[in-house]
Design a protein around this motif. Sequence first.
Motif, PDB file in Angstrom:
ATOM      1  N   SER A  88       0.826  -1.212   0.000  1.00  0.00           N
ATOM      2  CA  SER A  88       0.000   0.000   0.000  1.00  0.00           C
ATOM      3  C   SER A  88       0.855   1.256   0.000  1.00  0.00           C
ATOM      4  O   SER A  88       0.515   2.245  -0.648  1.00  0.00           O
ATOM      5  CB  SER A  88      -0.962   0.002   1.185  1.00  0.00           C
ATOM      6  N   LEU A  89       1.973   1.239   0.712  1.00  0.00           N
ATOM      7  CA  LEU A  89       2.869   2.395   0.706  1.00  0.00           C
ATOM      8  C   LEU A  89       3.470   2.624  -0.683  1.00  0.00           C
ATOM      9  O   LEU A  89       3.605   3.772  -1.127  1.00  0.00           O
ATOM     10  CB  LEU A  89       3.988   2.220   1.734  1.00  0.00           C
ATOM     11  N   LEU A  90       3.828   1.557  -1.372  1.00  0.00           N
ATOM     12  CA  LEU A  90       4.376   1.662  -2.721  1.00  0.00           C
ATOM     13  C   LEU A  90       3.359   2.306  -3.662  1.00  0.00           C
ATOM     14  O   LEU A  90       3.683   3.251  -4.394  1.00  0.00           O
ATOM     15  CB  LEU A  90       4.772   0.272  -3.225  1.00  0.00           C
TER      16      LEU A  90
ATOM     17  N   ILE B  61       1.349  -2.285 -11.021  1.00  0.00           N
ATOM     18  CA  ILE B  61       0.070  -3.003 -11.000  1.00  0.00           C
ATOM     19  C   ILE B  61       0.227  -4.381 -11.631  1.00  0.00           C
ATOM     20  O   ILE B  61      -0.244  -5.384 -11.089  1.00  0.00           O
ATOM     21  CB  ILE B  61      -1.033  -2.185 -11.692  1.00  0.00           C
ATOM     22  N   TYR B  62       0.883  -4.456 -12.782  1.00  0.00           N
ATOM     23  CA  TYR B  62       1.066  -5.760 -13.436  1.00  0.00           C
ATOM     24  C   TYR B  62       1.926  -6.698 -12.600  1.00  0.00           C
ATOM     25  O   TYR B  62       1.646  -7.888 -12.495  1.00  0.00           O
ATOM     26  CB  TYR B  62       1.642  -5.599 -14.847  1.00  0.00           C
ATOM     27  N   PHE B  63       2.970  -6.167 -11.974  1.00  0.00           N
ATOM     28  CA  PHE B  63       3.787  -6.989 -11.080  1.00  0.00           C
ATOM     29  C   PHE B  63       2.945  -7.492  -9.910  1.00  0.00           C
ATOM     30  O   PHE B  63       3.021  -8.664  -9.532  1.00  0.00           O
ATOM     31  CB  PHE B  63       4.992  -6.181 -10.580  1.00  0.00           C
ATOM     32  N   SER B  64       2.115  -6.613  -9.367  1.00  0.00           N
ATOM     33  CA  SER B  64       1.234  -6.992  -8.254  1.00  0.00           C
ATOM     34  C   SER B  64       0.252  -8.070  -8.679  1.00  0.00           C
ATOM     35  O   SER B  64      -0.012  -9.011  -7.932  1.00  0.00           O
ATOM     36  CB  SER B  64       0.461  -5.768  -7.758  1.00  0.00           C
TER      37      SER B  64
ATOM     38  N   CYS C  61       0.694 -10.281 -10.972  1.00  0.00           N
ATOM     39  CA  CYS C  61       1.436 -11.548 -11.076  1.00  0.00           C
ATOM     40  C   CYS C  61       1.587 -12.187  -9.694  1.00  0.00           C
ATOM     41  O   CYS C  61       1.403 -13.397  -9.539  1.00  0.00           O
ATOM     42  CB  CYS C  61       2.806 -11.329 -11.712  1.00  0.00           C
ATOM     43  N   LEU C  62       1.909 -11.373  -8.682  1.00  0.00           N
ATOM     44  CA  LEU C  62       2.019 -11.897  -7.317  1.00  0.00           C
ATOM     45  C   LEU C  62       0.675 -12.415  -6.813  1.00  0.00           C
ATOM     46  O   LEU C  62       0.601 -13.480  -6.191  1.00  0.00           O
ATOM     47  CB  LEU C  62       2.544 -10.816  -6.373  1.00  0.00           C
ATOM     48  N   ILE C  63      -0.381 -11.665  -7.101  1.00  0.00           N
ATOM     49  CA  ILE C  63      -1.722 -12.078  -6.665  1.00  0.00           C
ATOM     50  C   ILE C  63      -2.111 -13.386  -7.329  1.00  0.00           C
ATOM     51  O   ILE C  63      -2.648 -14.291  -6.683  1.00  0.00           O
ATOM     52  CB  ILE C  63      -2.749 -10.963  -6.952  1.00  0.00           C
ATOM     53  N   CYS C  64      -1.849 -13.492  -8.626  1.00  0.00           N
ATOM     54  CA  CYS C  64      -2.165 -14.747  -9.340  1.00  0.00           C
ATOM     55  C   CYS C  64      -1.352 -15.905  -8.762  1.00  0.00           C
ATOM     56  O   CYS C  64      -1.861 -17.014  -8.619  1.00  0.00           O
ATOM     57  CB  CYS C  64      -1.907 -14.599 -10.832  1.00  0.00           C
ATOM     58  N   GLY C  65      -0.085 -15.639  -8.426  1.00  0.00           N
ATOM     59  CA  GLY C  65       0.741 -16.673  -7.796  1.00  0.00           C
ATOM     60  C   GLY C  65       0.153 -17.116  -6.466  1.00  0.00           C
ATOM     61  O   GLY C  65       0.096 -18.319  -6.172  1.00  0.00           O
ATOM     62  N   CYS C  66      -0.306 -16.156  -5.665  1.00  0.00           N
ATOM     63  CA  CYS C  66      -0.940 -16.490  -4.381  1.00  0.00           C
ATOM     64  C   CYS C  66      -2.218 -17.282  -4.603  1.00  0.00           C
ATOM     65  O   CYS C  66      -2.491 -18.244  -3.881  1.00  0.00           O
ATOM     66  CB  CYS C  66      -1.238 -15.221  -3.594  1.00  0.00           C
ATOM     67  N   PHE C  67      -2.992 -16.893  -5.619  1.00  0.00           N
ATOM     68  CA  PHE C  67      -4.234 -17.608  -5.899  1.00  0.00           C
ATOM     69  C   PHE C  67      -3.941 -19.044  -6.329  1.00  0.00           C
ATOM     70  O   PHE C  67      -4.623 -19.974  -5.897  1.00  0.00           O
ATOM     71  CB  PHE C  67      -5.052 -16.876  -6.961  1.00  0.00           C
ATOM     72  N   VAL C  68      -2.926 -19.234  -7.159  1.00  0.00           N
ATOM     73  CA  VAL C  68      -2.547 -20.593  -7.573  1.00  0.00           C
ATOM     74  C   VAL C  68      -2.128 -21.402  -6.346  1.00  0.00           C
ATOM     75  O   VAL C  68      -2.500 -22.567  -6.196  1.00  0.00           O
ATOM     76  CB  VAL C  68      -1.436 -20.553  -8.639  1.00  0.00           C
ATOM     77  N   PHE C  69      -1.368 -20.787  -5.438  1.00  0.00           N
ATOM     78  CA  PHE C  69      -0.953 -21.460  -4.203  1.00  0.00           C
ATOM     79  C   PHE C  69      -2.180 -21.860  -3.375  1.00  0.00           C
ATOM     80  O   PHE C  69      -2.241 -22.969  -2.829  1.00  0.00           O
ATOM     81  CB  PHE C  69      -0.024 -20.546  -3.397  1.00  0.00           C
ATOM     82  N   ILE C  70      -3.165 -20.957  -3.297  1.00  0.00           N
ATOM     83  CA  ILE C  70      -4.398 -21.259  -2.550  1.00  0.00           C
ATOM     84  C   ILE C  70      -5.128 -22.430  -3.200  1.00  0.00           C
ATOM     85  O   ILE C  70      -5.576 -23.358  -2.519  1.00  0.00           O
ATOM     86  CB  ILE C  70      -5.307 -20.014  -2.467  1.00  0.00           C
ATOM     87  N   VAL C  71      -5.249 -22.411  -4.530  1.00  0.00           N
ATOM     88  CA  VAL C  71      -5.957 -23.489  -5.224  1.00  0.00           C
ATOM     89  C   VAL C  71      -5.230 -24.812  -5.040  1.00  0.00           C
ATOM     90  O   VAL C  71      -5.861 -25.841  -4.759  1.00  0.00           O
ATOM     91  CB  VAL C  71      -6.131 -23.146  -6.732  1.00  0.00           C
ATOM     92  N   VAL C  72      -3.903 -24.805  -5.164  1.00  0.00           N
ATOM     93  CA  VAL C  72      -3.131 -26.045  -4.965  1.00  0.00           C
ATOM     94  C   VAL C  72      -3.314 -26.548  -3.534  1.00  0.00           C
ATOM     95  O   VAL C  72      -3.492 -27.750  -3.306  1.00  0.00           O
ATOM     96  CB  VAL C  72      -1.640 -25.828  -5.310  1.00  0.00           C
ATOM     97  N   SER C  73      -3.314 -25.632  -2.577  1.00  0.00           N
ATOM     98  CA  SER C  73      -3.539 -26.022  -1.184  1.00  0.00           C
ATOM     99  C   SER C  73      -4.915 -26.652  -1.015  1.00  0.00           C
ATOM    100  O   SER C  73      -5.069 -27.671  -0.333  1.00  0.00           O
ATOM    101  CB  SER C  73      -3.424 -24.810  -0.257  1.00  0.00           C
ATOM    102  N   TYR C  74      -5.922 -26.054  -1.638  1.00  0.00           N
ATOM    103  CA  TYR C  74      -7.265 -26.604  -1.531  1.00  0.00           C
ATOM    104  C   TYR C  74      -7.388 -27.944  -2.243  1.00  0.00           C
ATOM    105  O   TYR C  74      -8.138 -28.814  -1.787  1.00  0.00           O
ATOM    106  CB  TYR C  74      -8.305 -25.609  -2.042  1.00  0.00           C
ATOM    107  N   VAL C  75      -6.698 -28.127  -3.337  1.00  0.00           N
ATOM    108  CA  VAL C  75      -6.710 -29.441  -3.996  1.00  0.00           C
ATOM    109  C   VAL C  75      -6.160 -30.491  -3.035  1.00  0.00           C
ATOM    110  O   VAL C  75      -6.727 -31.588  -2.909  1.00  0.00           O
ATOM    111  CB  VAL C  75      -5.908 -29.405  -5.320  1.00  0.00           C
ATOM    112  N   GLN C  76      -5.074 -30.164  -2.337  1.00  0.00           N
ATOM    113  CA  GLN C  76      -4.512 -31.098  -1.359  1.00  0.00           C
ATOM    114  C   GLN C  76      -5.503 -31.357  -0.217  1.00  0.00           C
ATOM    115  O   GLN C  76      -5.652 -32.495   0.234  1.00  0.00           O
ATOM    116  CB  GLN C  76      -3.185 -30.550  -0.796  1.00  0.00           C
TER     117      GLN C  76
END
Length: 193
Positions: free
Chosen positions: A27-29, A72-75, A77-92
Motif C-alpha cells: 500500500s505504501l508503494l 500493478i502488473y507486477f502486483s 502476477c504476485l496475486i495470481c501466484g498467491c491464488f494458484v498457491f491457494i488453489v493447490v492447497s485446496y486441492v490437497q
Amino acid sequence: LHYGTLLGSRACATMAAAAWGTGLLYSLLHTATAFSVPLCQGNLVDQFFCEIAQILKLSCSRSDYLREVGIIYFSLCLICGCFVFIVVSYVQIFRAVLRMPSEQGQHKAFSTCLPHLAVVSLFLSTAIFAYLKPPSMSSPSLDLLVSFLYSVVPPAVNPLIYGLRNQELKAAVSNTYNFNIHKMHAGLTGVSR
C-alpha cells in the motif's frame, strides 16, 4: 483439519506478521507512486473511493503512468501466484477430505473450505477484471460496479457466509426473515396476524 497440531502459535504469528508487513509495503508503494503522479485533468475521481486506476486516467505524465502500470502488473502476477498457491492447497485439502471415511466429516470439511474459496475467487476475479480490462470496455458505471464488487461485497459477504454456520445466527436470521415476510403479507392484504 488439524490447524492446532500442524501450526503452532509462533508459525501463525509469523504468517500474520508477513501478511501485514507485505500489505503495508504494497500500500505504501502504491500510495507514494499515486501521489507523485501529476494530474492535468483535474482531481475529480469517478468512484466512491480514490482508486489507483481512476487516478491514472487523470495523469498527464507518461513515465509516471507507465511506472504505476508496471507496479500493478507486477502486483497482479504476485496475486495470481498467491491464488494458484491457494488453489493447490485446496486441492490437497480436498484430496485428504475425500479419503475420509465419514461422510459427515467430509461435509463439514467442504462446508468450511468452499465458502472461503468462493469469496477469494470473487475478490480476485473482479479485481483482476478491473485492472486488466481493455480501455475500450471502460465506462463510469461499469468501473463503479466492478470496484464495488471487489471492495465491498467480499468483506460484507465473508461474515455472513461464516456466520451462517452458527446455529444461533441461522435461527435469528430465519426468525427475522419470517417476521418480515408476515409483516409484508399483512401490509399487502390488510390482515394483521
